[in-house]
Design an enzyme around this catalytic site. Structure first.
Site, mmCIF file in Angstrom:
data_model
loop_
_atom_site.group_PDB
_atom_site.id
_atom_site.type_symbol
_atom_site.label_atom_id
_atom_site.label_comp_id
_atom_site.label_asym_id
_atom_site.label_seq_id
_atom_site.Cartn_x
_atom_site.Cartn_y
_atom_site.Cartn_z
ATOM 1 N N GLU A 287 -14.407 -61.255 33.046
ATOM 2 C CA GLU A 287 -13.251 -60.360 32.835
ATOM 3 C C GLU A 287 -12.203 -61.041 31.957
ATOM 4 O OE1 GLU A 287 -13.280 -57.315 33.531
ATOM 5 O OE2 GLU A 287 -14.823 -57.137 35.051
ATOM 6 N N ASN B 108 -11.464 -59.965 28.052
ATOM 7 C CA ASN B 108 -10.099 -59.529 27.710
ATOM 8 C C ASN B 108 -9.558 -60.311 26.516
ATOM 9 O OD1 ASN B 108 -9.904 -57.535 29.604
ATOM 10 N ND2 ASN B 108 -8.517 -58.626 30.971
ATOM 11 N N ARG C 66 -12.929 -48.491 28.116
ATOM 12 C CA ARG C 66 -12.542 -49.522 29.069
ATOM 13 C C ARG C 66 -12.170 -48.855 30.390
ATOM 14 N NH1 ARG C 66 -14.650 -53.620 27.858
ATOM 15 N NH2 ARG C 66 -13.325 -54.659 29.347
HETATM 16 N N1 ADP Z 1 -5.863 -61.547 26.922
HETATM 17 C C1 ADP Z 1 -5.200 -60.396 26.696
HETATM 18 N N2 ADP Z 1 -4.482 -60.233 25.545
HETATM 19 C C2 ADP Z 1 -3.811 -59.081 25.296
HETATM 20 N N3 ADP Z 1 -3.785 -58.023 26.143
HETATM 21 C C3 ADP Z 1 -4.480 -58.125 27.308
HETATM 22 C C4 ADP Z 1 -5.211 -59.298 27.640
HETATM 23 N N4 ADP Z 1 -5.796 -59.112 28.855
HETATM 24 C C5 ADP Z 1 -5.428 -57.872 29.249
HETATM 25 N N5 ADP Z 1 -4.641 -57.260 28.321
HETATM 26 C C6 ADP Z 1 -4.015 -55.915 28.425
HETATM 27 O O1 ADP Z 1 -4.087 -55.488 29.766
HETATM 28 C C7 ADP Z 1 -4.776 -54.226 29.852
HETATM 29 C C8 ADP Z 1 -5.549 -54.149 31.158
HETATM 30 O O2 ADP Z 1 -6.621 -55.098 31.186
HETATM 31 P P1 ADP Z 1 -7.870 -54.840 32.132
HETATM 32 O O3 ADP Z 1 -7.359 -54.540 33.516
HETATM 33 O O4 ADP Z 1 -8.805 -55.960 31.979
HETATM 34 O O5 ADP Z 1 -8.486 -53.477 31.567
HETATM 35 P P2 ADP Z 1 -9.370 -53.181 30.259
HETATM 36 O O6 ADP Z 1 -9.927 -54.479 29.747
HETATM 37 O O7 ADP Z 1 -10.423 -52.261 30.756
HETATM 38 O O8 ADP Z 1 -8.440 -52.523 29.277
HETATM 39 C C9 ADP Z 1 -5.632 -54.172 28.604
HETATM 40 O O9 ADP Z 1 -5.953 -52.854 28.236
HETATM 41 C C10 ADP Z 1 -4.724 -54.867 27.581
HETATM 42 O O10 ADP Z 1 -3.750 -53.991 27.093
HETATM 43 MG MG MG Z 2 -10.607 -56.050 30.875
#
Ligand code: ADP
Ligand code: MG
Lengths: 138, 105
Positions: free
Chosen positions: A45, A49, A105
């Site tokens: 995860e 991300n 996502r």
């Molecule tokens: N490393 C990262 N850099 C930038 N934005 C991030 C990062 N990790 C998470 N995000 C932001 O947080 C949101 C939620 O992440 P997550 O719960 O993993 O859902 P998903 O990956 O399905 O979008 C993402 O859509 C993104 O906007």
């Molecule tokens: Mg994610």
């Protein structure tokens, strides 16, 4: 008591490399299959991300994965990207919140990581990147 | 990935991991098959899936929505107890029913 650090390109195929390397490093701790599943999920995860959100799909950026454990079986996982950062962390932590709907996502990654961990911290700054510090007591 | 139709139900048999790379690889083909099928009911058999992350969950939910728009039903079958944990945590079973299926390729 023991630690390691991996740096790898933000290429899709390095997701499986990252999670299987993490488990290989933690092998001396004699993990249960449930713990293996949870640790693999946390690493994937976080790394995905960094690839999709942090670096917005660019495949030529570096991601760092650090893992350590101590004599009390406390595992620490740190995942760092130098990408776009997170604008609103509270929103990012909401179940089903995603900024990439078009990529199908689920918006569950942050919640899954924190549910499988005993402590979960995200340090992030817009245009500088994000660092996840996750601890799990085995 | 294999698929077959039996008694008008379309069954998919996935293998490997439901992760970022593998979902990317199968996604377009599955979307296409689901758009073209005349079956009203589709079963994703996940017995041979070893690992699921939130990318895999996003894929399952998106296919559910795709089918729902065409008044078709998606069901999941033969999920390992470990994979059930993450699907339950993500609320998948509040939308998609789990069945036990004996139909195999
Ligand atoms: N490393 C990262 N850099 C930038 N934005 C991030 C990062 N990790 C998470 N995000 C932001 O947080 C949101 C939620 O992440 P997550 O719960 O993993 O859902 P998903 O990956 O399905 O979008 C993402 O859509 C993104 O906007
Ligand atoms: Mg994610």
């Amino acid at each position: 008591m023991n630690k390691m650090k991996l740096s790898f390109l933000s290429r899709m195929e390095n997701d499986v490399f990252a999670r299987t390397s993490a488990i290989a490093f933690l092998l001396p701790l004699q993990l249960t299959s449930q713990q293996v599943m949870e640790l693999k999920t946390i690493v994937s995860e976080g790394v995905v991300n960094a690839m999709i959100h942090g670096y917005e799909g660019q495949q030529n950026k570096m991601i760092d994965l650090e893992i350590g454990y101590d004599e009390h079986q406390l595992v620490t996982i740190i995942i760092t990207d130098h990408g776009v950062g997170i604008n609103d962390l509270d929103l990012a932590m909401q179940p089903m919140f995603t900024t990439k709907h078009e990529l199908e996502r689920s918006g569950m990654g942050m919640n899954i990581m924190s549910a499988f961990a005993d402590s979960f911290d995200c340090f992030t700054k817009v245009n500088e990147g994000s660092k996840l510090v996750i601890q799990k007591q085995l | 990935m294999k698929y077959l139709v039996e008694k008008e139900v379309l069954y998919f048999y996935f293998t490997g991991d439901f992760d970022y790379l593998e979902i990317q690889t199968i996604k377009q083909e599955v979307i296409l098959i689901l758009n073209e099928t005349s079956s009203k009911k589709v079963v994703f058999d996940l017995e041979d899936i070893k690992f699921i992350d939130s990318t895999g969950i996003g894929f399952i939910l998106a296919r559910y929505k795709q089918l729902h728009k065409q008044q078709k039903l998606l069901l999941l079958s033969n999920i390992s107890s470990e994979n059930k944990v993450i699907l339950a945590m993500s609320g998948v079973f509040q939308i998609i029913d789990l069945i036990k299926s004996e139909v195999k390729p």
